[in-house]
Enzyme design. Sequence first.
Site, PDB file in Angstrom:
ATOM      1  N   ASP A 152       0.835  -1.205   0.000  1.00  0.00           N
ATOM      2  CA  ASP A 152       0.000   0.000   0.000  1.00  0.00           C
ATOM      3  C   ASP A 152       0.869   1.253   0.000  1.00  0.00           C
ATOM      4  O   ASP A 152       1.623   1.485   0.951  1.00  0.00           O
ATOM      5  CB  ASP A 152      -0.880  -0.085   1.262  1.00  0.00           C
ATOM      6  CG  ASP A 152      -1.876   1.030   1.369  1.00  0.00           C
ATOM      7  OD1 ASP A 152      -2.342   1.519   0.320  1.00  0.00           O
ATOM      8  OD2 ASP A 152      -2.202   1.402   2.506  1.00  0.00           O
ATOM      9  N   ASP A 209     -10.180   5.039  -0.659  1.00  0.00           N
ATOM     10  CA  ASP A 209     -10.787   4.027   0.222  1.00  0.00           C
ATOM     11  C   ASP A 209     -12.314   4.067   0.177  1.00  0.00           C
ATOM     12  O   ASP A 209     -12.935   5.116   0.338  1.00  0.00           O
ATOM     13  CB  ASP A 209     -10.335   4.256   1.668  1.00  0.00           C
ATOM     14  CG  ASP A 209      -8.870   3.912   1.876  1.00  0.00           C
ATOM     15  OD1 ASP A 209      -8.144   3.759   0.877  1.00  0.00           O
ATOM     16  OD2 ASP A 209      -8.469   3.803   3.044  1.00  0.00           O
TER      17      ASP A 209
END
Length: 393
Positions: A152, A209
């Site tokens: 990530d 997200d």
Amino acid sequence: MLLSILVQVLPVLALGNGLERTPGMGWNSWNQVRCYGLNENVVKAAADAIVSRGLHAKGYEYVVVDDCWQNLQRNPDGSLQANATRFPSGIKAVADYVHSKGLKFGLYGSPGTQTCAMRYDAYPGVGLGSKGHEQQDANTFAAWGVDFVKYDWCAAEQDGLTRIPAFTAMRDAIAKTGRPMTYSISEYGHEQPWLWATPIANSWRTTNDIQANWGSIAQIIQNQASLYPYSSPGAWNDPDMLQIGNGKLTAAETRSHMAMWCFLASPLKIGTDIAKLSAETLAVLANPRIIAIDQDRLGKQARRIQNDGSGVQLWLRPITTGQAFAVFNTASTTKKVTVTVPVTSGVVDGWSGSAVALVNKSFTITVAPHDTLFYTYPQTAGSTDPEPKFVLS
Ligand code: GLA
């Protein structure tokens, strides 16, 4: 621009690790417990529930531990270790437990010096990202029995990194371990990873997200419409993990979330407490016909073929047995539509599995607000049949 043209005309070779020939299915801790609720009991309970609630039998197999599993500092030799309060048995023991259930185990890492939770969730710690430790961390993951690495970006540009070399470095470090590990990268779609990540990773995030509300889910779906050319077996667009079971999604919204992720050939990572899922929600996650669309071996992501301003959209996905289409009602009012298909029989209602009766190659349906209905029909290879179409009725 040039890169974009080249990608469209040249066949791009996918990462040669042979993994994720269909999108990966499983569970990830983040949408359920975020940072501070993570511990080994939550992870083991998820593994138990995937099996006991019948989801392993439907294809869900990965149990992925997201951010906040790390000790606050590295070992003196520079290696990562587990947070002893959250994972007193250590990561290897948890991975062994997951494997003992016949499941696969995944773990989170980050290319810079900081993981995202250090930045956004005030997770304390020093140097928990893999910068300068890529091979050491890949070796640690392999030694622990990791099968899936989520890598990530967070804000690794602040550590002087750029995306392609940084993501490639961990790809190569994983390859050097000799252990097959699915490689799932995340940079939120900020620098169009669909144009460059196919040879690097098994999937790449296409969005910021996801949140546990309809606005976030609907927005993500809209943003995927142009990405269908870039997905292929072993190399998937990833519109982020499921929020099914979280927030206040209606039953219709839950169906749309699942159906559209499957039409988008997305990885399917459940992010809720599986033990607590209602029977109705569990049935959506376990519907064998929608899972079959997600997992179809052609690996062709759906294309939006009708979006005429009525609020109803038609998405078409070629599958090995013919075609699948979704009728997605983005509006907050019920819509009645008549759909015309290029066949006289063989249309199956995906949610129920029942045959659809056609009159003049058409059928009329009512689609609740934010709901998605989906259908399949057979088609001979190379057919030049027209595409399905709807009109409001
Ligand atoms: C980012 C990612 C999330 C999650 C968190 C962990 O926000 O997009 O999926 O991994 O980091 O900190």
